[in-house]
Design an enzyme around this catalytic site. Structure first.
Site, PDB file in Angstrom:
ATOM      1  N   TYR A  53     -62.818-104.245  42.076  1.00 38.09           N
ATOM      2  CA  TYR A  53     -61.556-103.899  41.931  1.00 38.09           C
ATOM      3  C   TYR A  53     -60.709-104.222  40.520  1.00 38.09           C
ATOM      4  CZ  TYR A  53     -63.108-100.296  45.112  1.00 38.09           C
ATOM      5  OH  TYR A  53     -63.738 -99.106  45.642  1.00 38.09           O
ATOM      6  N   ASP A  91     -57.393 -94.368  38.731  1.00 34.48           N
ATOM      7  CA  ASP A  91     -56.903 -94.785  37.578  1.00 34.48           C
ATOM      8  C   ASP A  91     -55.554 -93.959  37.411  1.00 34.48           C
ATOM      9  OD1 ASP A  91     -57.022 -92.573  35.711  1.00 34.48           O
ATOM     10  OD2 ASP A  91     -58.972 -92.752  35.711  1.00 34.48           O
ATOM     11  N   HIS A 106     -57.626 -90.353  46.598  1.00 34.18           N
ATOM     12  CA  HIS A 106     -58.497 -91.343  46.909  1.00 34.18           C
ATOM     13  C   HIS A 106     -57.892 -92.929  46.541  1.00 34.18           C
ATOM     14  CE1 HIS A 106     -62.460 -88.806  46.567  1.00 34.18           C
ATOM     15  NE2 HIS A 106     -61.872 -88.706  47.978  1.00 34.18           N
ATOM     16  N   CYS A 114     -51.754-103.507  53.070  1.00 32.73           N
ATOM     17  CA  CYS A 114     -52.320-104.710  54.263  1.00 32.73           C
ATOM     18  C   CYS A 114     -53.173-103.994  55.259  1.00 32.73           C
ATOM     19  CB  CYS A 114     -50.989-105.198  54.710  1.00 32.73           C
ATOM     20  SG  CYS A 114     -51.296-106.313  56.094  1.00 32.73           S
ATOM     21  N   CYS A 136     -46.013-108.988  56.512  1.00 30.78           N
ATOM     22  CA  CYS A 136     -46.471-109.394  57.877  1.00 30.78           C
ATOM     23  C   CYS A 136     -47.136-111.001  57.570  1.00 30.78           C
ATOM     24  CB  CYS A 136     -47.262-108.804  58.499  1.00 30.78           C
ATOM     25  SG  CYS A 136     -49.146-108.589  57.823  1.00 30.78           S
ATOM     26  N   GLY A 172     -64.400 -82.172  35.937  1.00 30.30           N
ATOM     27  CA  GLY A 172     -65.087 -83.483  35.846  1.00 30.30           C
ATOM     28  C   GLY A 172     -65.249 -84.136  36.934  1.00 30.30           C
ATOM     29  N   GLU A 200     -71.687 -80.641  32.960  1.00 24.05           N
ATOM     30  CA  GLU A 200     -73.110 -79.863  33.421  1.00 24.05           C
ATOM     31  C   GLU A 200     -72.626 -79.238  34.766  1.00 24.05           C
ATOM     32  OE1 GLU A 200     -75.231 -84.069  34.659  1.00 24.05           O
ATOM     33  OE2 GLU A 200     -75.086 -83.535  32.768  1.00 24.05           O
ATOM     34  N   ALA A 216     -64.763 -82.739  28.475  1.00 27.01           N
ATOM     35  CA  ALA A 216     -63.545 -82.366  28.866  1.00 27.01           C
ATOM     36  C   ALA A 216     -62.486 -82.278  27.988  1.00 27.01           C
ATOM     37  CB  ALA A 216     -62.797 -83.352  29.957  1.00 27.01           C
TER      38      ALA A 216
HETATM   39  P1  NAD Z   1     -68.743 -88.501  39.604  1.00 21.18           P
HETATM   40  O1  NAD Z   1     -69.102 -89.695  38.896  1.00 21.18           O
HETATM   41  O2  NAD Z   1     -69.579 -88.140  40.942  1.00 21.18           O
HETATM   42  O3  NAD Z   1     -68.992 -87.254  38.791  1.00 21.18           O
HETATM   43  C1  NAD Z   1     -68.398 -87.031  37.460  1.00 21.18           C
HETATM   44  C2  NAD Z   1     -68.733 -85.735  36.915  1.00 21.18           C
HETATM   45  O4  NAD Z   1     -67.996 -85.867  35.607  1.00 21.18           O
HETATM   46  C3  NAD Z   1     -70.106 -85.288  36.637  1.00 21.18           C
HETATM   47  O5  NAD Z   1     -70.405 -84.028  37.231  1.00 21.18           O
HETATM   48  C4  NAD Z   1     -70.393 -85.351  35.059  1.00 21.18           C
HETATM   49  O6  NAD Z   1     -71.257 -84.367  34.656  1.00 21.18           O
HETATM   50  C5  NAD Z   1     -68.892 -85.070  34.785  1.00 21.18           C
HETATM   51  N1  NAD Z   1     -68.799 -85.521  33.334  1.00 21.18           N
HETATM   52  C6  NAD Z   1     -68.857 -86.955  32.758  1.00 21.18           C
HETATM   53  N2  NAD Z   1     -68.409 -86.959  31.595  1.00 21.18           N
HETATM   54  C7  NAD Z   1     -67.597 -86.037  31.402  1.00 21.18           C
HETATM   55  C8  NAD Z   1     -66.829 -85.502  30.275  1.00 21.18           C
HETATM   56  N3  NAD Z   1     -66.986 -86.044  29.266  1.00 21.18           N
HETATM   57  N4  NAD Z   1     -66.222 -84.279  30.391  1.00 21.18           N
HETATM   58  C9  NAD Z   1     -66.261 -83.614  31.325  1.00 21.18           C
HETATM   59  N5  NAD Z   1     -66.918 -83.947  32.562  1.00 21.18           N
HETATM   60  C10 NAD Z   1     -67.826 -84.925  32.412  1.00 21.18           C
HETATM   61  O7  NAD Z   1     -67.068 -88.386  39.919  1.00 21.18           O
HETATM   62  P2  NAD Z   1     -66.355 -87.744  41.094  1.00 21.18           P
HETATM   63  O8  NAD Z   1     -66.787 -86.440  41.379  1.00 21.18           O
HETATM   64  O9  NAD Z   1     -64.969 -88.112  40.437  1.00 21.18           O
HETATM   65  O10 NAD Z   1     -66.583 -88.608  42.499  1.00 21.18           O
HETATM   66  C11 NAD Z   1     -67.096 -89.876  42.414  1.00 21.18           C
HETATM   67  C12 NAD Z   1     -66.079 -90.982  43.149  1.00 21.18           C
HETATM   68  O11 NAD Z   1     -65.887 -91.820  42.272  1.00 21.18           O
HETATM   69  C13 NAD Z   1     -64.590 -90.421  43.586  1.00 21.18           C
HETATM   70  O12 NAD Z   1     -64.211 -90.662  44.735  1.00 21.18           O
HETATM   71  C14 NAD Z   1     -63.552 -91.146  42.511  1.00 21.18           C
HETATM   72  O13 NAD Z   1     -62.463 -91.868  43.091  1.00 21.18           O
HETATM   73  C15 NAD Z   1     -64.528 -92.394  42.164  1.00 21.18           C
HETATM   74  N6  NAD Z   1     -64.200 -92.936  40.775  1.00 21.18           N
HETATM   75  C16 NAD Z   1     -63.131 -92.830  40.115  1.00 21.18           C
HETATM   76  C17 NAD Z   1     -63.072 -93.274  38.731  1.00 21.18           C
HETATM   77  C18 NAD Z   1     -61.568 -93.162  37.946  1.00 21.18           C
HETATM   78  O14 NAD Z   1     -60.821 -93.411  38.593  1.00 21.18           O
HETATM   79  N7  NAD Z   1     -61.725 -93.173  36.784  1.00 21.18           N
HETATM   80  C19 NAD Z   1     -64.078 -93.535  38.112  1.00 21.18           C
HETATM   81  C20 NAD Z   1     -65.387 -93.580  38.689  1.00 21.18           C
HETATM   82  C21 NAD Z   1     -65.670 -93.101  40.124  1.00 21.18           C
END
Ligand code: NAD
Length: 228
Positions: A53, A91, A106, A114, A136, A172, A200, A216
């Protein structure tokens, strides 16, 4: 449109340089979920989890919001109705693009929690197993991230908004992580229109009334323009 509820996932931050869950060679691909995103993994090896992290926190701080985050902020400020932003992302790119009241279901990289007394404070850029809870004084500071097996945040509030939504949009997100993946069914049941914007088709694409596929940074500004 009186109320729009938008769910975002890792795909909206992909073009800001933050890898999605499934990106080959990305941070996530180098680690097993059970090791870095579960309470059991943290108990087993806190150093590994903090290291993971910490790297993501640094990476997120260096990233910049993209045209999709900016378009959603524009929609929030220019819309006649209410625009509720729910993100699975940890983020802060929505906030840095100008969005208000983002629901981080999330958790957030910017938060520390803590594990002993549930106190919350702003996370330093780097945390480690010696990080101390300011309330604490236990050595049990962890990132304020919702791990697999834990309850996502603000669920009552999210369902309240879904019940009132006229339109639900998912952007996304792969539709694999519940309960977020089920929001489209909930919104449909409550009478909202639904749209998926994704690179996709997601695992839940068939539940959406409308779809828009592409990056996106292309699809989200175009969709926002169509609404305003
Ligand atoms: P995921 O990685 O499972 O899915 C990402 C989706 O985004 C896919 O369907 C993919 O086709 C699509 N994608 C990829 N590039 C793209 C673009 N340029 N434009 C539009 N769509 C695009 O992510 P999720 O569904 O958010 O779930 C996974 C878990 O991972 C979540 O719990 C999340 O908290 C965590 N996560 C967060 C981050 C972040 O905070 N940036 C990054 C990675 C994972």
């Amino acid at each position: 449109m009186k109320k729009i509820v938008i769910l975002t996932g890792a795909g909206i931050s992909a073009e800001s340089g933050l890898g999605t869950f499934r990106d080959e060679g990305g941070l996530w691909a180098q680690h097993r979920i059970e090791d870095v995103a579960t309470p059991e993994g943290f108990a087993r090896n806190p150093d590994l989890v903090h290291h993971f992290y910490n790297a993501r926190r640094v990476q997120a701080q260096q990233a910049r919001p993209n045209a999709a985050h900016e378009a959603l902020a524009r929609l929030q400020s220019a819309s006649d109705g209410e625009v509720i932003l729910v993100t699975q992302n940890v983020d802060d790119l929505h906030e840095r693009a100008g969005s208000q009241n983002v629901i981080h279901m999330h958790g957030a990289l910017s938060g520390a929690l803590c594990a002993s007394c549930d106190a919350r404070w702003r996370a330093p850029l780097k945390m480690n197993r010696d990080s101390i809870c300011p309330k604490c004084a236990a050595h049990s500071a962890r990132p304020d991230i919702v791990w697999f097996g834990e309850m996502p945040y603000q669920m009552d509030e999210i369902y309240h908004h879904l019940r009132e939504a006229d339109l639900f949009a998912a952007i996304g997100t792969s539709g694999n992580v519940y309960p977020a993946a089920g929001f489209v069914q909930d919104a449909t049941q409550f009478g909202a229109g639904t749209i998926e914007l994704n690179l996709e088709p997601s695992a839940t694409v068939s539940a959406f009334a409308q779809t828009s596929f592409g990056k996106a940074t292309d699809t989200v500004p175009a969709w926002v323009e169509s609404l305003l």
